[in-house]
Scaffold this active site. Structure first.
Site, PDB file in Angstrom:
ATOM      1  N   GLN A 103     -36.484 -11.954 -26.409  1.00 13.06           N
ATOM      2  CA  GLN A 103     -35.435 -12.905 -26.046  1.00 13.06           C
ATOM      3  C   GLN A 103     -34.064 -12.255 -26.048  1.00 13.06           C
ATOM      4  O   GLN A 103     -33.887 -11.122 -26.489  1.00 13.06           O
ATOM      5  CB  GLN A 103     -35.467 -14.086 -27.018  1.00 13.06           C
ATOM      6  CG  GLN A 103     -35.386 -13.687 -28.484  1.00 13.06           C
ATOM      7  CD  GLN A 103     -35.636 -14.854 -29.429  1.00 13.06           C
ATOM      8  OE1 GLN A 103     -34.768 -15.191 -30.222  1.00 13.06           O
ATOM      9  NE2 GLN A 103     -36.813 -15.458 -29.361  1.00 13.06           N
ATOM     10  N   HIS A 105     -29.615 -13.634 -26.221  1.00 13.46           N
ATOM     11  CA  HIS A 105     -28.670 -14.742 -26.354  1.00 13.46           C
ATOM     12  C   HIS A 105     -27.415 -14.452 -25.547  1.00 13.46           C
ATOM     13  O   HIS A 105     -26.965 -13.305 -25.494  1.00 13.46           O
ATOM     14  CB  HIS A 105     -28.289 -14.958 -27.818  1.00 13.46           C
ATOM     15  CG  HIS A 105     -29.461 -15.115 -28.733  1.00 13.46           C
ATOM     16  ND1 HIS A 105     -30.366 -16.143 -28.616  1.00 13.46           N
ATOM     17  CD2 HIS A 105     -29.884 -14.362 -29.775  1.00 13.46           C
ATOM     18  CE1 HIS A 105     -31.295 -16.008 -29.557  1.00 13.46           C
ATOM     19  NE2 HIS A 105     -31.025 -14.936 -30.269  1.00 13.46           N
ATOM     20  N   GLU A 122     -25.737 -12.234 -33.975  1.00 12.16           N
ATOM     21  CA  GLU A 122     -26.431 -12.482 -35.242  1.00 12.16           C
ATOM     22  C   GLU A 122     -26.706 -11.176 -35.976  1.00 12.16           C
ATOM     23  O   GLU A 122     -26.507 -10.088 -35.434  1.00 12.16           O
ATOM     24  CB  GLU A 122     -27.747 -13.232 -34.983  1.00 12.16           C
ATOM     25  CG  GLU A 122     -28.715 -12.504 -34.076  1.00 12.16           C
ATOM     26  CD  GLU A 122     -29.872 -13.390 -33.598  1.00 12.16           C
ATOM     27  OE1 GLU A 122     -29.851 -14.598 -33.855  1.00 12.16           O
ATOM     28  OE2 GLU A 122     -30.781 -12.850 -32.955  1.00 12.16           O
ATOM     29  N   HIS A 180     -34.165  -8.589 -28.003  1.00 14.85           N
ATOM     30  CA  HIS A 180     -34.718  -8.368 -29.340  1.00 14.85           C
ATOM     31  C   HIS A 180     -35.922  -9.268 -29.596  1.00 14.85           C
ATOM     32  O   HIS A 180     -36.125 -10.258 -28.899  1.00 14.85           O
ATOM     33  CB  HIS A 180     -33.657  -8.643 -30.418  1.00 14.85           C
ATOM     34  CG  HIS A 180     -33.153 -10.061 -30.405  1.00 14.85           C
ATOM     35  ND1 HIS A 180     -32.101 -10.464 -29.616  1.00 14.85           N
ATOM     36  CD2 HIS A 180     -33.556 -11.178 -31.066  1.00 14.85           C
ATOM     37  CE1 HIS A 180     -31.879 -11.753 -29.803  1.00 14.85           C
ATOM     38  NE2 HIS A 180     -32.755 -12.213 -30.678  1.00 14.85           N
ATOM     39  N   ARG A 200     -35.666 -17.023 -23.415  1.00 20.59           N
ATOM     40  CA  ARG A 200     -36.961 -16.403 -23.705  1.00 20.59           C
ATOM     41  C   ARG A 200     -37.395 -15.612 -22.468  1.00 20.59           C
ATOM     42  O   ARG A 200     -37.564 -16.181 -21.390  1.00 20.59           O
ATOM     43  CB  ARG A 200     -37.961 -17.506 -24.053  1.00 20.59           C
ATOM     44  CG  ARG A 200     -39.200 -17.038 -24.796  1.00 20.59           C
ATOM     45  CD  ARG A 200     -40.103 -18.210 -25.158  1.00 20.59           C
ATOM     46  NE  ARG A 200     -39.512 -19.085 -26.143  1.00 20.59           N
ATOM     47  CZ  ARG A 200     -39.354 -20.403 -25.986  1.00 20.59           C
ATOM     48  NH1 ARG A 200     -39.747 -20.998 -24.888  1.00 20.59           N
ATOM     49  NH2 ARG A 200     -38.807 -21.142 -26.938  1.00 20.59           N
TER      50      ARG A 200
END
Length: 326
Positions: A103, A105, A122, A180, A200
């Protein structure tokens, strides 16, 4: 004088197609009748899952309501000016009993345009790793979008992904745009921007209990992906006992690890930010303003901006992540 105090929140438990049992067996957190628990959301301002206070006189109040009521007393002046009534961080524990989907972001700009949301940068701290565990972070060579699509369409995407062997104590910083996945056998603490937007890319052709494949976001991901290659994907740091060790700094959060065998004092009075403690090992009592707040492995504490000088009192030691915004 603010009446705020160190806050504990009720854990939000989420079962996932890839989730396992370590939230219960390793972190000793009871997820009740769920078949598994892939994630716990410990501190969340995400609108669909807002954390609710568990301790003290504010028990039962939501994090969103506290932010409206206390504003910069809760989060800090600069942070309130920047984020308003949105709490900027989301804290999770993640148990991957199977590989998660590959996936990516979006960053703030793309997330704002498409979803009116923050992006999702993150970091992961590996709490526990089964022998032979791996994860994916980034690419193993420089790619163009065309080369990426060629790999993807030919079924060879995994050939160009950077795979890392993982052990407990490893740290990975994942800026928005980095492809990642968390690998099977990993228990992870995650600090991230407040966002639940995931594109995804590939899910290993898995199906749910009804025989349906999960939705993919192949087209959406193209504009979000960072196709560059980086020499290091694992965060380098030198573990040390009884001192604050810096792990990650970015515009969205700064995170340190504290691995202490003895009690210690912390002075946050020069910080214009809330502070989050994530307890990874052991236990301690946070003492503030004549009150004591016990914290054990698998628990988190939010220290409002008005909470400045605290004592972390321990008999057997503790390891915590300490996160704030600079």
């Amino acid at each position: 004088m603010s009446t705020l105090y160190p806050l504990k929140f009720k854990t939000i438990y989420k079962d996932k197609i890839w989730g396992g049992q370590k939230i219960r067996t390793y972190l000793h957190k009871d997820f009740g009748s769920l078949p598994n628990c892939g994630e716990t959301w410990e501190i969340s301002g995400v609108k669909s899952d807002v954390s609710v206070v568990e301790n003290g006189r504010l028990a039962g109040e939501s994090l969103a309501d506290l932010l409206v009521k206390y504003k910069d007393e809760l989060v800090g002046k600069k942070i309130y000016e920047r984020f308003g009534n949105e709490f900027p961080l989301l804290v999770k524990f993640i148990d991957a009993n199977e590989d998660l989907s590959i996936q990516v972001h979006p960053d703030d700009k793309l997330a704002k345009e498409r979803h009116n949301s923050f992006g999702k940068t993150e970091m992961w701290y590996v709490i526990e790793a089964d022998p032979g565990s791996t994860l994916i972070a980034g690419f193993n060579k420089e790619l163009t979008q065309e080369e990426y699509l060629k790999q993807f369409n030919s079924g060879h995407l995994t050939d160009v992904l950077n795979k890392e062997d993982v052990k407990a104590g490893d740290v990975f910083f994942l800026p928005a745009g980095r492809v990642h996945t968390i690998g099977k056998g990993l228990l992870i603490a995650e600090i991230q921007q407040t966002s639940d937007i995931t594109y995804r890319i590939y899910d290993f052709d898995r199906v749910d209990d009804k025989g349906n494949k999960r939705e993919l976001h192949v087209e959406e991901a193209l504009a979000a992906i960072d196709y560059k290659h980086y020499p290091e994907y694992k965060t380098k740091y030198t573990p040390a006992k009884d001192e604050t060790v810096h792990l990650v700094s970015c515009p969205y959060f700064t995170t340190n690890v504290l691995d202490f065998d003895k009690s210690t004092d912390k002075d946050y009075s020069n910080l214009d930010s809330f502070v989050i403690h994530v307890c990874l090992e052991g236990a301690y009592e946070l003492k503030y303003n004549g009150e004591s707040y016990p914290v054990k492995m698998g628990e988190c504490l939010l220290l409002p901006n008005t909470v400045d000088k605290v004592e972390l009192s321990t008999d057997k030691g503790f390891k915590i992540l300490e996160s704030y915004i600079e």
